[in-house]
Design an enzyme around this catalytic site. Structure first.
Site, PDB file in Angstrom:
ATOM      1  N   CYS A 150       0.762  -1.187   0.074  1.00  0.00           N
ATOM      2  CA  CYS A 150      -0.115  -0.074  -0.032  1.00  0.00           C
ATOM      3  C   CYS A 150       0.731   1.411   0.156  1.00  0.00           C
ATOM      4  CB  CYS A 150      -0.677   0.003   1.201  1.00  0.00           C
ATOM      5  SG  CYS A 150      -1.956  -1.378   1.545  1.00  0.00           S
TER       6      CYS A 150
ATOM      7  N   TRP B  64      -2.764  -2.625  -1.375  1.00  0.00           N
ATOM      8  CA  TRP B  64      -2.445  -3.782  -1.726  1.00  0.00           C
ATOM      9  C   TRP B  64      -3.114  -4.708  -0.871  1.00  0.00           C
ATOM     10  CZ3 TRP B  64       0.454  -8.339  -0.554  1.00  0.00           C
ATOM     11  CH2 TRP B  64       0.838  -9.155  -1.464  1.00  0.00           C
TER      12      TRP B  64
ATOM     13  N   GLY C  50      -0.423  -1.129   6.601  1.00  0.00           N
ATOM     14  CA  GLY C  50      -0.015  -2.049   7.797  1.00  0.00           C
ATOM     15  C   GLY C  50      -1.112  -3.023   8.121  1.00  0.00           C
TER      16      GLY C  50
ATOM     17  N   GLU D 265      15.955 -25.219  -4.878  1.00  0.00           N
ATOM     18  CA  GLU D 265      15.795 -23.757  -5.120  1.00  0.00           C
ATOM     19  C   GLU D 265      16.965 -23.013  -5.297  1.00  0.00           C
ATOM     20  OE1 GLU D 265      13.250 -22.022  -5.609  1.00  0.00           O
ATOM     21  OE2 GLU D 265      13.503 -20.243  -4.529  1.00  0.00           O
TER      22      GLU D 265
ATOM     23  N   LYS E 211      17.126 -20.696  -8.689  1.00  0.00           N
ATOM     24  CA  LYS E 211      17.488 -19.357  -8.688  1.00  0.00           C
ATOM     25  C   LYS E 211      18.681 -18.985  -9.601  1.00  0.00           C
ATOM     26  CE  LYS E 211      14.656 -17.795  -7.565  1.00  0.00           C
ATOM     27  NZ  LYS E 211      13.451 -18.396  -6.720  1.00  0.00           N
TER      28      LYS E 211
ATOM     29  N   GLU F 207      17.896 -19.505 -13.547  1.00  0.00           N
ATOM     30  CA  GLU F 207      16.703 -18.759 -13.982  1.00  0.00           C
ATOM     31  C   GLU F 207      17.427 -17.252 -14.402  1.00  0.00           C
ATOM     32  OE1 GLU F 207      13.096 -18.299 -11.857  1.00  0.00           O
ATOM     33  OE2 GLU F 207      13.966 -18.218  -9.929  1.00  0.00           O
TER      34      GLU F 207
ATOM     35  N   HIS G 288      24.715 -41.995  -7.399  1.00  0.00           N
ATOM     36  CA  HIS G 288      24.075 -42.858  -8.554  1.00  0.00           C
ATOM     37  C   HIS G 288      23.909 -42.326  -9.966  1.00  0.00           C
ATOM     38  CE1 HIS G 288      22.746 -45.382  -5.283  1.00  0.00           C
ATOM     39  NE2 HIS G 288      22.389 -44.163  -4.446  1.00  0.00           N
TER      40      HIS G 288
ATOM     41  N   LYS H 219       6.127 -13.285 -14.453  1.00  0.00           N
ATOM     42  CA  LYS H 219       5.978 -13.327 -13.115  1.00  0.00           C
ATOM     43  C   LYS H 219       4.598 -14.130 -12.662  1.00  0.00           C
ATOM     44  CE  LYS H 219       6.906 -12.132  -9.008  1.00  0.00           C
ATOM     45  NZ  LYS H 219       7.802 -12.844  -8.433  1.00  0.00           N
TER      46      LYS H 219
HETATM   47  C1  F6R Z   1      11.050 -18.748  -9.634  1.00  0.00           C
HETATM   48  C2  F6R Z   1       9.482 -18.716  -9.765  1.00  0.00           C
HETATM   49  C3  F6R Z   1       8.468 -19.642 -10.496  1.00  0.00           C
HETATM   50  C4  F6R Z   1       7.458 -19.481  -9.660  1.00  0.00           C
HETATM   51  C5  F6R Z   1       6.141 -20.540 -10.332  1.00  0.00           C
HETATM   52  C6  F6R Z   1       4.998 -20.449  -9.599  1.00  0.00           C
HETATM   53  O1  F6R Z   1      11.581 -17.904  -9.212  1.00  0.00           O
HETATM   54  O2  F6R Z   1       9.072 -17.383  -9.325  1.00  0.00           O
HETATM   55  O3  F6R Z   1       9.097 -20.659 -10.315  1.00  0.00           O
HETATM   56  O4  F6R Z   1       7.392 -19.975  -8.373  1.00  0.00           O
HETATM   57  O5  F6R Z   1       5.844 -20.073 -11.532  1.00  0.00           O
HETATM   58  O6  F6R Z   1       4.322 -19.072  -9.270  1.00  0.00           O
HETATM   59  P1  F6R Z   1       3.272 -18.864  -8.334  1.00  0.00           P
HETATM   60  O7  F6R Z   1       3.981 -19.083  -7.046  1.00  0.00           O
HETATM   61  O8  F6R Z   1       2.857 -17.528  -8.554  1.00  0.00           O
HETATM   62  O9  F6R Z   1       2.145 -19.786  -8.525  1.00  0.00           O
END
Ligand code: F6R
Length: 597
Positions: free
Chosen positions: A2, A73, A100, A470, A474, A477, A493, A592
């Site tokens: 917000c 938000w 908040g 993970e 990271k 990507e 293996h 995103k």
């Molecule tokens: C990686 C990433 C993606 C999302 C995936 C699922 O950094 O951001 O792998 O995690 O596309 O997205 P959500 O969580 O929005 O369903």
């Protein structure tokens, strides 16, 4: 997150407020609104982008030389017109905008309703307008102080009253700044909204309230003691401030984690876990967790947590696999869908499939009012705030902690007692994450030494096997370097064939369960001249014998180690990508919110 803007002076407020709101757009929001005093209080607000809300409600035509505005938000209540800010009291004389979370809003809401107030929104914020109405006897600042004495939680607030030539602002845990230029006074939650008017700012501290008049500011504490404040001059330009001085949103979001993690705990952590889950989950005999990408990695950690803490059999599936394999789920099963965006097409389709089969469904979601949040029977919002960098960072840590709270809640619903030591460990996480973030310079130096390699292996065991996945995701990507995550024992293996002096191997190697086995895996890599980066527990000097680089993290409960371990992996990926001068916030081919199959 917000945003707040306020203005009182000699010019028409509405165009200035509108411009200020546009400056806050980068923070992410779902609704916008404005209240201007022009003889009476005029309120306009709606769901949607600022442009759309302005087209519908024509902010620009409003006269009046004082007003407040907000971008929302959603945290409590879905994004719609009634839940958008500003909120008003029963008389329509008072309008407030709030950033908040009010933790005791349910209690206050019931109290106000019993006293005859009519609350018309689903938000926690609205109660503030009604509390001010309750205490109002002609002194606006005084009634705000009294109202805030009743409130527990965080706030950045701006308030107007139709009979007062002043804006009252207040702060507790949510930033609020005041800018003065000549006989004009500005206020905002973020300097970028008012920086074009003045660089001279007064920063409110927690527990302070202020009365803003044209060119004049009076600051007091909640007990009415006058506070002396100095102006500070901001040296940054606008672009820098939007990223708060960070080079990229991803880096900013990584650094926000010591704060954003607190939002999952807020109001939910005490002697008992309070998750406000709708319906009964007591009788659930099996949990299935479904998600994609980074959220799927959080799901894998969730499986360890729920099986270990709540002792309920738990399975995990990728959304795309779940939806097409005619899954055997139904009544008696709790199917949990994790999604930052709440819009991922595969996860949404999987949710609809589970509902068709009669399972109880739950969303663990960041974006309030998103489709998965609305269509799930119940849910837990993770309150990470908007994530702008495409690579998920702070949503991931909040997802893991939400799963931890779910595991504790499930255990509690079977009449188990929540271990107080675990609660205090959870509460100490923000400080521990902060101390890992202090290692940033060193991680940057390591990134320099490894950035030119073409392949990386990430290895972890148990609850940190998903951390290895993970870390690898990271890196690949955002840096486009090939990286694989494996359970450490699987190395022999197959992947061991790849190891030579050109293969950096990142080990998640905390002291505790499985440590000796990880050390043996490290020996195997060392024997083949692989380069080792170890994430290790503070004080573990032994590990230096095997690792080329060690990044230390603080000791915490085994169950919580993924939350501290992932921070250096995010930073390593970030720095490698940045050293390679890549577009960290918008990596190629990625979106995103993945709303297609
Ligand atoms: C990686 C990433 C993606 C999302 C995936 C699922 O950094 O951001 O792998 O995690 O596309 O997205 P959500 O969580 O929005 O369903």
């Amino acid at each position: 997150m917000c945003g707040i803007v306020g203005y009182i002076g000699k010019r028409r407020a509405a165009p200035l407020l509108l411009k200020g709101l546009r400056r806050l757009e980068y923070r992410g929001y779902d609704s916008a609104g404005m209240a201007v005093i022009d003889g009476t209080l005029i309120l306009r607000k709606d769901r949607g982008k600022i442009e759309q809300v302005d087209n519908r409600h024509n902010f620009e035509e409003l006269d009046g030389i004082m007003g407040i505005a907000h971008t929302r938000w959603a945290t409590h209540g879905e994004p719609n017109q009634k839940n958008a800010h500003p909120h008003i009291d029963c008389t329509g004389d008072v309008a407030i905008v709030h950033n908040g979370i009010i933790e005791n809003y349910m209690t206050l809401r019931e109290l106000l309703a019993r006293e005859g107030h009519s609350l018309t929104t689903d938000t926690d914020s609205e109660i503030i307008a009604h509390l001010i109405e309750k205490f109002y006897t002609g002194d606006l600042l005084g009634s705000v102080r009294k109202a805030l004495m009743q409130v527990q939680g965080t706030y950045g607030l701006a308030i107007v009253h139709k009979n007062h030539d002043e804006i009252v602002v207040a702060r507790n845990g949510s930033p609020l700044i005041i800018g003065v230029r000549g006989d004009e006074t500005f206020t905002a939650s973020d300097a970028s909204a008012i920086l074009e008017h003045t660089k001279k700012m007064i920063y409110l501290e927690d527990g302070e309230v202020a009365s803003l008049r044209p060119g004049r500011v009076m600051v007091r504490d909640l007990h009415d003691k006058e506070m002396k404040k100095n102006h500070e001059t901001i040296g940054w330009d606008l672009a820098e401030i939007e990223k708060a001085g960070f080079k990229h949103f991803m880096l900013k979001e990584i650094f926000e984690q010591s704060e954003s993690i607190k939002n999952v705990m807020r109001g939910r952590l005490g002697k008992k876990i309070k998750l406000s889950i709708k319906g009964d989950i007591k009788g659930c005999g099996r949990v299935v967790i479904v998600a994609c990408g980074t959220s799927w990695h959080a799901a894998l950690i969730g499986r360890y947590l729920i099986e270990k803490i709540a002792k309920i059999p738990t399975e995990v599936d990728c959304s795309s696999e779940f939806r097409y394999r005619n899954p055997l789920v139904g009544p008696g099963d709790l199917v949990v869908f994790i999604s930052q965006s709440g819009e991922t097409a595969d996860t949404l389709a999987a949710l609809r499939e589970a509902k068709k089969k009669g399972a109880k469904t739950m969303g663990i979601i960041n974006v309030v009012g998103s489709t998965i949040a609305r269509e799930s029977e119940t849910g837990i919002y993770i309150h990470a705030g908007p994530e702008i960098g495409v690579a998920s960072t702070k949503a991931y840590t909040n997802q893991i902690l939400a799963l931890m709270l779910l595991a504790l809640d499930l255990m509690q619903s079977k009449d188990g007692d929540v271990d107080e030591k675990m609660i205090s460990e959870i509460k100490s996480l923000p400080g521990k994450i902060e101390s890992v973030l202090q290692e940033d310079k060193r991680i940057h130096a390591i990134a320099r030494e490894v950035a030119d390699h073409n392949n990386f292996l990430y290895l972890g065991r148990g609850i940190n096997y998903p951390t290895a996945l993970e870390g690898a995701l990271k890196l690949k990507e955002i840096s486009y370097i090939h990286a694989e995550g494996y359970p450490a024992a699987e190395m022999k293996h197959g992947p061991i064939a790849l190891i030579d002096e050109n293969m950096p191997v990142v080990f998640i190697a905390n002291r505790g369960k499985g440590y000796d086995k990880i050390i043996s895996n490290m020996e195997e890599v060392k024997a083949r001249r692989g380069k080792i980066i170890a994430i290790a527990t503070e004080g573990d000097n032994e590990i230096k014998r095997l690792a080329d680089w060690v990044i230390y993290v603080p000791r915490t409960a085994d169950e919580l180690t993924p939350l501290v371990n992932v921070i250096p992996l995010q930073l390593l990926a970030y720095h490698v990508a940045d050293i390679k001068e890549l577009d960290v916030d918008k990596p190629r081919n990625l979106a995103k919110s993945v709303t297609v199959e």
